[in-house]
Motif scaffolding. Structure first.
Motif, PDB file in Angstrom:
ATOM      1  N   ILE A   2      29.151 -24.592  38.998  1.00  0.00           N
ATOM      2  CA  ILE A   2      29.886 -25.899  38.213  1.00  0.00           C
ATOM      3  C   ILE A   2      30.836 -26.610  39.582  1.00  0.00           C
ATOM      4  CG2 ILE A   2      31.364 -26.748  36.505  1.00  0.00           C
ATOM      5  CD1 ILE A   2      30.394 -24.377  34.973  1.00  0.00           C
ATOM      6  N   ALA A   3      31.499 -26.084  40.321  1.00  0.00           N
ATOM      7  CA  ALA A   3      32.307 -26.737  41.327  1.00  0.00           C
ATOM      8  C   ALA A   3      31.276 -27.420  42.203  1.00  0.00           C
ATOM      9  CB  ALA A   3      33.039 -25.601  41.927  1.00  0.00           C
ATOM     10  N   LEU A   4      30.088 -26.717  42.463  1.00  0.00           N
ATOM     11  CA  LEU A   4      29.271 -27.432  43.451  1.00  0.00           C
ATOM     12  C   LEU A   4      28.833 -28.796  42.914  1.00  0.00           C
ATOM     13  CD1 LEU A   4      27.185 -27.310  46.050  1.00  0.00           C
ATOM     14  CD2 LEU A   4      25.654 -26.080  44.481  1.00  0.00           C
ATOM     15  N   ARG A   5      28.500 -28.643  41.778  1.00  0.00           N
ATOM     16  CA  ARG A   5      28.036 -29.863  40.949  1.00  0.00           C
ATOM     17  C   ARG A   5      29.148 -30.845  40.978  1.00  0.00           C
ATOM     18  NH1 ARG A   5      28.518 -30.190  34.421  1.00  0.00           N
ATOM     19  NH2 ARG A   5      30.654 -30.376  35.237  1.00  0.00           N
ATOM     20  N   ASP A   6      30.416 -30.627  40.594  1.00  0.00           N
ATOM     21  CA  ASP A   6      31.475 -31.614  40.634  1.00  0.00           C
ATOM     22  C   ASP A   6      31.680 -32.188  42.106  1.00  0.00           C
ATOM     23  OD1 ASP A   6      31.639 -30.932  37.928  1.00  0.00           O
ATOM     24  OD2 ASP A   6      33.343 -29.532  38.115  1.00  0.00           O
ATOM     25  N   SER A   7      31.811 -31.442  42.910  1.00  0.00           N
ATOM     26  CA  SER A   7      32.156 -31.855  44.293  1.00  0.00           C
ATOM     27  C   SER A   7      31.665 -31.123  45.377  1.00  0.00           C
ATOM     28  CB  SER A   7      33.740 -32.289  44.445  1.00  0.00           C
ATOM     29  OG  SER A   7      33.822 -32.836  45.862  1.00  0.00           O
ATOM     30  N   GLU A   8      30.512 -31.455  45.840  1.00  0.00           N
ATOM     31  CA  GLU A   8      29.914 -30.656  46.958  1.00  0.00           C
ATOM     32  C   GLU A   8      30.783 -30.484  48.052  1.00  0.00           C
ATOM     33  OE1 GLU A   8      25.886 -30.407  49.759  1.00  0.00           O
ATOM     34  OE2 GLU A   8      25.749 -30.924  47.683  1.00  0.00           O
ATOM     35  N   ALA A   9      31.590 -31.678  48.463  1.00  0.00           N
ATOM     36  CA  ALA A   9      32.349 -31.531  49.691  1.00  0.00           C
ATOM     37  C   ALA A   9      33.574 -30.553  49.554  1.00  0.00           C
ATOM     38  CB  ALA A   9      32.881 -33.010  49.877  1.00  0.00           C
ATOM     39  N   ALA A  10      33.985 -30.627  48.185  1.00  0.00           N
ATOM     40  CA  ALA A  10      35.265 -29.890  47.858  1.00  0.00           C
ATOM     41  C   ALA A  10      34.849 -28.381  47.752  1.00  0.00           C
ATOM     42  CB  ALA A  10      35.739 -30.469  46.676  1.00  0.00           C
ATOM     43  N   TYR A  11      33.749 -28.176  47.450  1.00  0.00           N
ATOM     44  CA  TYR A  11      33.153 -26.810  47.356  1.00  0.00           C
ATOM     45  C   TYR A  11      33.198 -26.292  48.723  1.00  0.00           C
ATOM     46  CZ  TYR A  11      29.974 -23.000  46.268  1.00  0.00           C
ATOM     47  OH  TYR A  11      29.199 -21.712  46.229  1.00  0.00           O
ATOM     48  N   ALA A  12      32.685 -26.941  49.610  1.00  0.00           N
ATOM     49  CA  ALA A  12      32.327 -26.359  51.222  1.00  0.00           C
ATOM     50  C   ALA A  12      33.826 -26.381  51.714  1.00  0.00           C
ATOM     51  CB  ALA A  12      31.450 -27.483  51.749  1.00  0.00           C
ATOM     52  N   THR A  13      34.690 -27.254  51.400  1.00  0.00           N
ATOM     53  CA  THR A  13      36.047 -27.188  52.042  1.00  0.00           C
ATOM     54  C   THR A  13      36.757 -25.828  51.488  1.00  0.00           C
ATOM     55  OG1 THR A  13      36.143 -29.583  51.831  1.00  0.00           O
ATOM     56  CG2 THR A  13      38.196 -28.444  52.078  1.00  0.00           C
ATOM     57  N   LEU A  14      36.505 -25.339  50.368  1.00  0.00           N
ATOM     58  CA  LEU A  14      37.137 -24.215  49.822  1.00  0.00           C
ATOM     59  C   LEU A  14      36.396 -22.944  50.245  1.00  0.00           C
ATOM     60  CD1 LEU A  14      38.033 -25.401  46.125  1.00  0.00           C
ATOM     61  CD2 LEU A  14      39.643 -25.310  48.307  1.00  0.00           C
ATOM     62  N   GLY A  15      35.402 -23.149  51.133  1.00  0.00           N
ATOM     63  CA  GLY A  15      34.671 -21.850  51.644  1.00  0.00           C
ATOM     64  C   GLY A  15      33.268 -21.798  50.929  1.00  0.00           C
ATOM     65  N   GLY A  16      33.055 -22.453  50.201  1.00  0.00           N
ATOM     66  CA  GLY A  16      31.642 -22.003  49.690  1.00  0.00           C
ATOM     67  C   GLY A  16      30.648 -22.630  50.350  1.00  0.00           C
ATOM     68  N   LYS A  17      29.305 -21.974  50.328  1.00  0.00           N
ATOM     69  CA  LYS A  17      28.150 -22.301  51.171  1.00  0.00           C
ATOM     70  C   LYS A  17      27.068 -23.064  50.165  1.00  0.00           C
ATOM     71  CE  LYS A  17      28.641 -18.434  53.929  1.00  0.00           C
ATOM     72  NZ  LYS A  17      28.151 -17.070  54.542  1.00  0.00           N
ATOM     73  N   PRO A  18      27.053 -24.451  50.301  1.00  0.00           N
ATOM     74  CA  PRO A  18      26.385 -25.192  49.248  1.00  0.00           C
ATOM     75  C   PRO A  18      24.877 -24.955  49.460  1.00  0.00           C
ATOM     76  CG  PRO A  18      28.178 -26.747  50.409  1.00  0.00           C
ATOM     77  CD  PRO A  18      28.014 -25.211  50.954  1.00  0.00           C
ATOM     78  N   LEU A  19      24.360 -24.779  50.588  1.00  0.00           N
ATOM     79  CA  LEU A  19      22.942 -24.280  51.068  1.00  0.00           C
ATOM     80  C   LEU A  19      22.518 -23.366  50.454  1.00  0.00           C
ATOM     81  CD1 LEU A  19      22.570 -25.558  54.567  1.00  0.00           C
ATOM     82  CD2 LEU A  19      22.615 -27.090  52.475  1.00  0.00           C
ATOM     83  N   THR A  20      23.364 -22.264  50.732  1.00  0.00           N
ATOM     84  CA  THR A  20      22.888 -20.983  49.906  1.00  0.00           C
ATOM     85  C   THR A  20      22.833 -21.048  48.361  1.00  0.00           C
ATOM     86  OG1 THR A  20      23.985 -19.646  51.909  1.00  0.00           O
ATOM     87  CG2 THR A  20      23.627 -18.519  49.967  1.00  0.00           C
ATOM     88  N   ALA A  21      23.875 -21.845  48.085  1.00  0.00           N
ATOM     89  CA  ALA A  21      24.020 -21.787  46.424  1.00  0.00           C
ATOM     90  C   ALA A  21      22.809 -22.458  45.784  1.00  0.00           C
ATOM     91  CB  ALA A  21      25.523 -22.284  45.998  1.00  0.00           C
ATOM     92  N   ARG A  22      22.557 -23.423  46.385  1.00  0.00           N
ATOM     93  CA  ARG A  22      21.437 -24.446  45.900  1.00  0.00           C
ATOM     94  C   ARG A  22      20.083 -23.491  45.909  1.00  0.00           C
ATOM     95  NH1 ARG A  22      21.853 -30.422  47.908  1.00  0.00           N
ATOM     96  NH2 ARG A  22      20.227 -30.863  46.450  1.00  0.00           N
TER      97      ARG A  22
END
Length: 702
Positions: free
Chosen positions: A493-513
């Protein structure tokens, strides 16, 4: 050389049609900010209407063209702008996308209703009685010449309109800032209306021009838009000259593949799938700027309680058991897909509901799962069911890799193109060897399906397979609910809301998608395998892109963020549609239109019907007395049906009436209880799961 020039002229003629249709698509998107998936369907309806007037009723060509292009096409454009899209103009991109998908699906169903798809309808070319023109060794028919002249006139006219006139400037300005455009004296509604009329007329021109060269088929003509999509993506949805260049590339590629593709049993489908493959390539290669008119409307994703989800899972299994015991074998085949297609629909929840990734190829993933089970599970080995899930999940991950840089409309286009590639080429392939492994899909026919062996018990009857499908839907719903409540769900849900913010907080958008695409495809593959078991045999036509559109629309109506969407979609898609046809056979064509009509009417609600149902029926779930009365009444009705005292319709109507009465009773009892102040919750009345959210809002506001 003569053959090369001949195919080149055919390609340029086809390219001219794609250019006309693609320019209308770019015009609509540039001026309204709406990408119209139903654009090709407008051209299809115009082609059928033109055939009806000229061939069916014997009208002369000039008045038929005047009626279609001057009256019916503008009226259709006005209808789309006023009734379909204006109510969702201020909503998010997803809501507008759903409306145009509903328009595409509904137009195909309407055309099949009015014009029998089993009857051939050849349409004569323009000026067919005149001798062709000769350009050196090549021959140009008057129809081809007319098509190319029309394309040039359309290109010049649109350029002058958009960049040299005030109405054109108004149309381009309204999509960027409607309020600011209004301050300059422009009328955004008038500009949008004019854009939809002109865009629909261009689609109608393209449909009429290409109809004499192809079969007059609703699906085929509507999916010619894939080629126009490719041309529009060449122009990055805003450049008319580049759109015309893209149309030339697509048209000539199709023509030369027809002439020079080697005679091979594996390659005929490649020519049909080439525009979709080129669309995927264009989406990956060309840079895509900001989507015009794009906005993000964040919709709250419901948080299911585990207690409520367990109760729901139990209801699903019980529902499956009841249906398995009261339906005959023929009805079990008809209504059994409630649960298997419910599993396929549930795959939209983590992908679109949680992660915000729009996919139009979930039924194609289900087809992959069905094929894997059909071949690996031919002897009922239950491990093959895991294989179906794994292979579909792997394909979903492979689809996600090129889609990593796509979002919104571009992602929907990419997944739609992938589904079309499977329809037109992959699913039509004969068996082949790959690295020493025999690969068999539909093998240009049907695939027989059997049930699995579990604990020494062969599940092969309709009753057993229905209970198995209900159990799988219950378990899948529990898993999706657990995902939503866990850390992984919050990350999606965080990835959906803001991918940039998700990556900034240490998430891996590519892996999650990639992970969520694989998970969603695996769930769809499970549903496809179960669906195939219940149908006994499957064909490629059951898993086409067009066949998946109504399922997507019903899932959107249910609510893409609700766990109960799987059961709702399966029930709403299978039960009423088949039951209506049994009661009133004349409604068969009308029934095919219902998902599209419902999508247009209800798809604008981002929360969906399931969430609304949950709120409306929550008092019954909290009232033990009413719930006990409902359970006892349903058990009595079930017993009466098992002893043949009442029929199936009496059981259904009685259960519905009993549910409505007990809900009304629970509502009345709830209103009769005195209101307990917030500070006494948990003391004077039991603490409820929803109270925590209410308490948080009270504290935040106080």
């Amino acid at each position: 050389m003569e053959l090369f020039l001949t195919f080149g002229i055919v390609g340029l003629s086809t390219a001219a049609v794609y250019a006309v249709i693609g320019s209308g698509l770019v015009l609509t998107y540039t001026t309204t900010g709406v990408f119209n998936f139903g654009h090709g369907a407008a051209g299809m309806l115009a082609a059928f209407t033109y055939w009806q007037l000229t061939v069916g009723w014997g009208w002369p060509v000039p008045p038929a063209l005047v009626v279609v292009l001057g009256v019916l096409a503008p009226a259709f454009g006005l209808f789309v702008e006023r009734v379909v899209l204006r109510p969702v103009q201020d909503l998010g991109e997803a809501e507008r996308l759903v409306m145009t998908v509903a328009l595409l699906s509904g137009s195909i169903a309407l055309a099949r209703w009015v014009w029998d798809p089993n009857e051939p309808r050849p349409l004569p070319a323009f000026f067919a009685d005149r001798p062709p023109l000769r350009i050196g060794p090549a021959v140009v028919t008057w129809h081809q010449a007319t098509t190319m002249v029309v394309a040039v006139v359309v290109a010049a006219g649109l350029w002058v309109l958009l960049y040299r006139t005030r109405p054109g400037a108004e149309m381009r300005a309204t999509v960027d800032d409607r309020a600011l455009a209004g301050l300059t004296g422009a009328d955004p509604l008038r500009a949008n209306r004019f854009a939809w009329i002109l865009g629909t007329q261009l689609a109608a021109v393209g449909g009429i021009l290409i109809a004499p060269t192809v079969a007059l088929d609703a699906s085929q003509l509507s999916l010619l838009i894939v080629s126009a999509y490719t041309a529009a993506v060449f122009g990055r949805l805003r450049s008319l000259p580049l759109t015309f260049v893209g149309a030339v590339v697509v048209g000539c590629m199709e023509s030369y593949l027809t002439g020079y593709l080697p005679q091979n049993p594996y390659l005929p489908g490649l020519r049909l799938a080439a525009p979709a493959l080129l669309l995927i390539l264009a989406l990956l290669v060309f840079p895509h700027g900001r989507l015009r008119g794009r906005d993000r409307r964040l919709v709250r994703v419901p948080l299911p309680t585990m207690r409520g989800t367990w109760v729901f899972a139990g209801v699903v299994v019980l529902f499956g058991m009841v249906m398995a015991t009261v339906l005959g074998e023929a009805d079990l085949i008809t209504y059994g897909p409630i649960f298997s297609l419910g599993v396929v629909a549930l795959s939209f929840v983590p992908l679109a509901g949680y992660a915000g990734q729009i996919s139009l190829c979930q039924l194609s993933m289900a087809g992959i799962g069905a094929v894997v089970w059909g071949h690996l599970g031919a002897h009922g080995n239950p491990a093959a069911l895991l294989g179906a899930v794994a292979v579909a999940g792997l394909v979903g991950a492979l689809v996600a890799v090129p889609a990593l840089r796509l979002s919104g409309v571009y992602l929907a286009l990419g997944t739609a193109a992938f589904a079309v590639v499977l329809d037109r080429w992959v699913f039509t392939l004969p068996s082949f060897d790959l690295w020493g492994i025999r690969i068999a899909l539909f093998d240009q026919g049907s695939v027989a399906m059997n049930g699995p062996w579990l604990f020494g018990w062969h599940l092969d009857s309709g009753q057993e397979l229905m209970v198995l499908a209900a159990l799988c839907l219950a378990l899948a719903s529990l898993g999706v609910a657990a995902l939503r409540r866990g850390r992984a769900g919050r990350r999606l849900i965080a990835l959906r809301d803001s991918e940039a913010a998700y990556a900034t907080l240490g998430g891996k958008p590519l892996t999650a998608r990639v992970a969520v695409f694989a998970l969603s495809a695996g769930i769809a593959g499970l549903g496809g395998a179960l669906y195939g078991m219940q149908q006994r045999s499957i064909t490629a036509e059951q898993f086409t892109f067009v066949a998946g559109l109504p399922l997507f629309l019903v899932a959107v109506i249910g609510g893409l963020g609700a766990v109960g969407t799987g059961l709702f979609t399966g029930t709403a898609y299978v039960w009423p549609l088949n039951a209506l046809v049994v009661v009133a056979p004349w409604t068969q064509n009308l029934v095919a239109l219902l998902p599209s009509l419902a999508g247009i009417g209800l798809g604008r609600d981002p929360d969906g019907i399931v969430t609304r149902f949950r709120r409306q029926w929550a008092p019954l779930g909290r009232d033990r007395a009413a719930l006990t009365a409902l359970a006892a009444g349903l058990a009595a009705l079930w017993l009466l049906r098992l002893t043949d005292v009442i029929g199936g319709w009496a059981l259904f109507l009685g259960a519905l009436a009993l549910a409505l009465v007990t809900r009304a009773w629970a509502d009345a009892r709830g209103r009769a209880e005195p209101e307990v102040p917030v500070e006494w919750w948990g003391v004077r009345r039991p603490w409820q799961a929803r109270d925590e959210e209410v308490m948080d809002r009270v504290i935040a506001g106080g």
